[in-house]
Scaffold this motif. Structure first.
Motif, PDB file in Angstrom:
ATOM      1  N   LEU A 240      40.701  41.446  42.889  1.00 19.87           N
ATOM      2  CA  LEU A 240      40.139  40.800  44.081  1.00 19.87           C
ATOM      3  C   LEU A 240      39.374  39.526  43.709  1.00 19.87           C
ATOM      4  N   ASN A 241      38.667  39.558  42.592  1.00 21.68           N
ATOM      5  CA  ASN A 241      37.993  38.339  42.122  1.00 21.68           C
ATOM      6  C   ASN A 241      39.013  37.256  41.783  1.00 21.68           C
ATOM      7  N   LEU A 242      40.100  37.653  41.159  1.00 20.37           N
ATOM      8  CA  LEU A 242      41.173  36.706  40.859  1.00 20.37           C
ATOM      9  C   LEU A 242      41.724  36.109  42.156  1.00 20.37           C
ATOM     10  N   ALA A 243      41.981  36.958  43.130  1.00 17.03           N
ATOM     11  CA  ALA A 243      42.505  36.482  44.417  1.00 17.03           C
ATOM     12  C   ALA A 243      41.517  35.535  45.102  1.00 17.03           C
ATOM     13  N   ALA A 244      40.236  35.847  45.030  1.00 20.26           N
ATOM     14  CA  ALA A 244      39.225  34.978  45.639  1.00 20.26           C
ATOM     15  C   ALA A 244      39.207  33.605  44.967  1.00 20.26           C
ATOM     16  N   HIS A 245      39.327  33.582  43.649  1.00 23.80           N
ATOM     17  CA  HIS A 245      39.356  32.297  42.942  1.00 23.80           C
ATOM     18  C   HIS A 245      40.592  31.483  43.329  1.00 23.80           C
TER      19      HIS A 245
ATOM     20  N   CYS B 252      41.037  27.135  36.066  1.00 22.01           N
ATOM     21  CA  CYS B 252      41.954  27.669  35.045  1.00 22.01           C
ATOM     22  C   CYS B 252      41.255  28.693  34.156  1.00 22.01           C
ATOM     23  N   ILE B 253      40.053  28.375  33.722  1.00 27.63           N
ATOM     24  CA  ILE B 253      39.295  29.296  32.871  1.00 27.63           C
ATOM     25  C   ILE B 253      39.003  30.597  33.623  1.00 27.63           C
TER      26      ILE B 253
ATOM     27  N   TRP C 211      39.847  36.402  34.892  1.00 28.74           N
ATOM     28  CA  TRP C 211      40.022  37.507  35.842  1.00 28.74           C
ATOM     29  C   TRP C 211      41.379  38.177  35.671  1.00 28.74           C
ATOM     30  N   ALA C 212      42.381  37.417  35.271  1.00 30.20           N
ATOM     31  CA  ALA C 212      43.691  38.027  35.012  1.00 30.20           C
ATOM     32  C   ALA C 212      43.588  39.012  33.840  1.00 30.20           C
ATOM     33  N   TRP C 213      42.921  38.601  32.761  1.00 28.18           N
ATOM     34  CA  TRP C 213      42.774  39.502  31.619  1.00 28.18           C
ATOM     35  C   TRP C 213      41.870  40.680  31.953  1.00 28.18           C
ATOM     36  N   SER C 214      40.884  40.463  32.783  1.00 31.97           N
ATOM     37  CA  SER C 214      40.037  41.576  33.203  1.00 31.97           C
ATOM     38  C   SER C 214      40.856  42.599  33.979  1.00 31.97           C
TER      39      SER C 214
END
Length: 155
Positions: free
Chosen positions: A6-11, A40-41, A46-49
């Motif tokens: 969800l954090n990835l999606a929000a970013h 990008c960072i 978040w993808a790796w998390s």
């Protein structure tokens, strides 16, 4: 894994908002290129998390920890750049020292068993430094500092 996803999606969502609203403002928004890099960072972290929390292996743990620090470091670097925008040499020295520390820390994490306590301490200290710098920047903007007249301080 869900919270990280969800954090990835929000970013990703907010990045698309940034692109839509400010795609042609490079001249008037010198920080916009930095915010692209920031995206990008953060999305990488978040993808790796997400991967780590879905599949816990030594490699995904290392990537999660290293990328989490990269996100905390880029937030710190963003604060340094915003505060020292006119003092480019000082900002550059701090940014380069931060990058060197990041490389050293990641090499340490990769050298063997991940020391969770040490890694958390590093992240917390750098996160607190970043927060303090952002508070100084924000208070300066609120109290009539050099950025107070701007409608959007983040540019």
């Amino acid at each position: 894994a869900l919270a990280s996803g969800l954090n990835l999606a929000a970013h990703v969502y907010m990045y698309h908002q940034l692109i839509e609203d400010y795609r042609f403002c490079y001249k008037h928004s010198p920080m916009i290129v930095f915010w692209h890099f920031f995206f990008c960072i953060c999305t990488h972290a978040w993808a790796w998390s997400t991967v780590f929390h879905a599949r816990d292996t030594p490699f995904t743990e290392f990537m999660d920890y290293a990328c989490a620090l990269s996100m905390v470091m880029i937030l710190f670097i963003a604060a340094v750049i915003r505060l020292l925008f006119r003092k480019k040499k000082v900002a550059l020295v701090i940014v380069l020292m931060s990058i060197m520390f990041f490389i050293h820390h990641v090499r340490y994490l990769y050298s063997g068993k991940v020391d969770y306590e040490y890694n958390m301490t590093v992240n917390i200290v750098i996160g607190m430094l970043a927060t303090a710098l952002w508070m100084v920047f924000s208070l300066g903007a609120l109290c009539g500092g050099q950025h107070a007249a701007r409608r959007y301080v983040w540019r």
